[in-house]
Design an enzyme around this catalytic site. Sequence first.
Site, PDB file in Angstrom:
ATOM      1  CB  SER A 135      -0.891   0.001   1.252  1.00 59.68           C
ATOM      2  OG  SER A 135      -1.542   1.247   1.412  1.00 59.68           O
ATOM      3  CE1 TYR A 148      -3.937  -2.230   5.048  1.00 55.95           C
ATOM      4  CE2 TYR A 148      -3.289   0.039   4.571  1.00 55.95           C
ATOM      5  CZ  TYR A 148      -3.690  -1.216   4.137  1.00 55.95           C
ATOM      6  OH  TYR A 148      -3.817  -1.453   2.794  1.00 55.95           O
TER       7      TYR A 148
END
Length: 254
Positions: A135, A148
Site C-alpha cells: 500500500s 496497517y
Amino acid sequence: MQKRIAIVTGASGGIGKAFTKLMILENVDEIWAIARNKEKLAHLQNEFGKKIIPLSKDLASSSELHSIGQMLEEEKPTISFLINNAGVARMGLSKDFGVDEIQSTIDINCRAFAVLCTLCVPYMKEGSRIINISSAASFQPLPYLNLYSATKAFERYYSRALNVELKGTGITSTAVCPSWVDTDLLEKELNGKKIRFPDLISADKVAQKALKDAKRGKDMSVCKLHVKFDHLLTKIFSQKACMRTWLGKTKNYI
C-alpha cells in the site's frame, strides 16, 4: 505433465477478485481462490467457472495456513502466480485496538504472506510471478492507521528484498502500492462522519497495472501519477513533516 496454477488470497472481493478475473485469461489450469467466506467463494466459482478451486481458509490460523503447503506437497503443481492480497485494515486510535485484533492483523498482513512466499517458491519456475499487495500507506508512518501502515511497510520491504534474492531464477516478486482503492475494505464512515477519499481508484485498474509491472520484472508497482508523487515527497521531506500533513487530512475524522 504438471498442472499450472495461480494462487490468489483474499480472492472473493476487491483487488483479489480483480486478479482472479485476470488469472482466467492466463495460461493456468487452476486458480486456487483463498478466502474465509465459503458463500462468496461459491459465487466466485459460479461466476468464473470450474477453473476456480475455492479454498476456505483463515490465514490467521497456523494450521489452515500450513494446510496449503500440504496441498502443494501432495499435488506438486507449477505455481505460475502467487498473489498475496488478503489483508485487514481499520482506522482508529491505538488504545481502541484489542490484543486479539492486533495479533490477527499482524498474522494476516505479515505472517501469512511471508509464509506463503516460502511455501510457494519451491514450486515456481522461470517466469513465475509473486505479487504482494502492499500500500501507499507503507511510504511513511500514519498515525491512526499505524498498525496497517506498519504491516504494509513490512510487506513492501520483504517483497522487494525477496526479489533481489530471487535474481537469476527467473522468478520475480513485486510489491503493489496503491493509494485509496474502492473496495469493501475501505471504511466509508468514521465516528459518524463520511470519509472523503481523494483520487479513489478501482480494484480492476490496480490489478491490471500490477500484473503488467510484474511481467516486466518490476519490484514495485505504483498506480497513478499522484501516488508516485506522494512517494517522492516522503523521500524529500522528513517523516515528521509527512505525518503533520497526514494529520491535517485526518483531523476531521478522529
